[in-house]
Design an enzyme around this catalytic site. Structure first.
Site, PDB file in Angstrom:
ATOM      1  N   PRO A   1       0.812  -1.218   0.000  1.00 26.94           N
ATOM      2  CA  PRO A   1       0.000   0.000   0.000  1.00 26.94           C
ATOM      3  C   PRO A   1       0.846   1.270   0.000  1.00 26.94           C
ATOM      4  O   PRO A   1       0.360   2.353  -0.296  1.00 26.94           O
ATOM      5  CB  PRO A   1      -0.803  -0.112   1.305  1.00 26.94           C
ATOM      6  CG  PRO A   1      -0.743  -1.543   1.686  1.00 26.94           C
ATOM      7  CD  PRO A   1       0.582  -2.030   1.203  1.00 26.94           C
TER       8      PRO A   1
ATOM      9  N   GLU B   1       2.168  -7.997   8.548  1.00 23.67           N
ATOM     10  CA  GLU B   1       2.055  -6.535   8.552  1.00 23.67           C
ATOM     11  C   GLU B   1       3.115  -5.899   7.674  1.00 23.67           C
ATOM     12  O   GLU B   1       3.394  -4.716   7.780  1.00 23.67           O
ATOM     13  CB  GLU B   1       2.163  -6.026   9.996  1.00 23.67           C
ATOM     14  CG  GLU B   1       0.961  -6.408  10.856  1.00 23.67           C
ATOM     15  CD  GLU B   1      -0.345  -6.093  10.156  1.00 23.67           C
ATOM     16  OE1 GLU B   1      -1.174  -7.020   9.988  1.00 23.67           O
ATOM     17  OE2 GLU B   1      -0.530  -4.930   9.734  1.00 23.67           O
TER      18      GLU B   1
ATOM     19  N   ARG C   1      -1.541  -8.403 -20.654  1.00 21.52           N
ATOM     20  CA  ARG C   1      -2.468  -8.117 -21.756  1.00 21.52           C
ATOM     21  C   ARG C   1      -1.891  -7.082 -22.719  1.00 21.52           C
ATOM     22  O   ARG C   1      -2.384  -6.910 -23.823  1.00 21.52           O
ATOM     23  CB  ARG C   1      -3.820  -7.697 -21.247  1.00 21.52           C
ATOM     24  CG  ARG C   1      -3.853  -6.438 -20.443  1.00 21.52           C
ATOM     25  CD  ARG C   1      -5.138  -6.355 -19.654  1.00 21.52           C
ATOM     26  NE  ARG C   1      -6.216  -6.935 -20.365  1.00 21.52           N
ATOM     27  CZ  ARG C   1      -7.144  -6.361 -21.100  1.00 21.52           C
ATOM     28  NH1 ARG C   1      -7.193  -5.260 -21.200  1.00 21.52           N
ATOM     29  NH2 ARG C   1      -8.069  -6.946 -21.731  1.00 21.52           N
TER      30      ARG C   1
END
Ligand SMILES: CN(C)c1cccc(CNc2ccc(C(N)=O)cn2)c1
Length: 244
Positions: free
Chosen positions: A87, A114, A152
């Site tokens: 994150p 964590e 892709r």
């Protein structure tokens, strides 16, 4: 492209190595995948790869040594860019995916618990990437999202080479609406222009719809985009209509 994932849960990656366009592309040899489990590099008998955080606090932190040994093993197979999914990383965008799609290989480090010892980041990670401002229980799903977005864009992976180009974000806009049979569904008809056979008009309608949708839902994307003269003209028309 050779992609290796440093992960405790290599089996999770079956969802993209055994299914869909990514699975078929793997079978066709357009890319290769291996999982490397840090647990096999833990130097203690019990295979500890996490420990309590210095300074206290909830949860466990992944230890640097087993991860470094796993990354080292992966690097002995290829000189891929080492990316840590977290994150705290830079947001993944189409532009970043396109950059990664040009590389020969990736080594994706998937954290659990964590997070990982900070010293691993400084010593062994080339780049930290986030797939969004939220936390999930491990880096595996973010890694698979990154892999799918990158794969892709590799020529040949998608059947119709063109469809990646028409992706949302590929041209910096959101996608236009799409329709297929039946012509009438719950009283809603397919826009007549799409059945007109007039490809210039269809292309213009699709561009206008993409611009309108981007203006209404993601004006931030418009703010950072160079507009062609046609796009500027269509945008003026849309803004006028929105005012009426
Ligand atoms: C600080 N912390 C809880 C943490 C730190 C590192 C990894 C992980 C594993 N979970 C992830 C990974 C990535 C993303 C993302 N947004 O790309 C979301 N969750 C969690």
């Amino acid at each position: 492209m050779y992609i290796q994932a440093v992960t405790l849960f290599g089996e999770m990656f079956r969802s993209i190595t055994e299914h869909g366009v990514t699975g078929r592309a793997l079978q066709r040899g357009l890319w290769q995948f291996d999982a490397v489990n840090p647990r096999q590099f833990a130097d203690n008998k019990l295979g500890y790869i996490d420990d309590r955080p210095f300074g206290g606090g909830p949860g466990m932190i992944m230890m640097a040594e087993p991860l470094q040994a796993a990354i080292h093993a992966a690097k002995s197979q290829q000189n891929g860019r080492v990316i840590y999914l977290s994150p705290q990383g830079a947001p993944l965008t189409h532009r970043k995916a396109a950059e990664l799609a040009k590389l020969d290989g990736l080594i994706l480090v998937c954290g659990r618990y964590e997070g990982i010892d900070e010293r691993l980041l400084t010593s062994s990670i080339d780049e930290e990437i986030s797939i969004g401002d939220f936390v999930v229980s491990g880096g595996e799903l973010p890694a698979m999202m990154l892999m799918d977005a990158v794969l892709r864009l590799i020529p040949g992976v998608l059947g119709d080479a063109d469809s990646a180009g028409q992706d949302s974000f590929a041209n910096g806009l959101l996608d236009c609406p799409h329709y297929t049979r039946p012509i009438e569904f719950q009283g809603m008809a397919v826009p007549a222009v799409l059945r007109s056979g007039n490809h210039a008009l269809i292309a213009e309608w699709r561009l206008e719809q993409a611009l309108r949708r981007t203006l209404l839902r993601r004006p931030d994307l418009l703010a950072e985009r160079e507009l062609t003269p046609e796009e500027s003209r269509l945008l003026r028309k849309i803004r006028q209509e929105e005012r009426d």
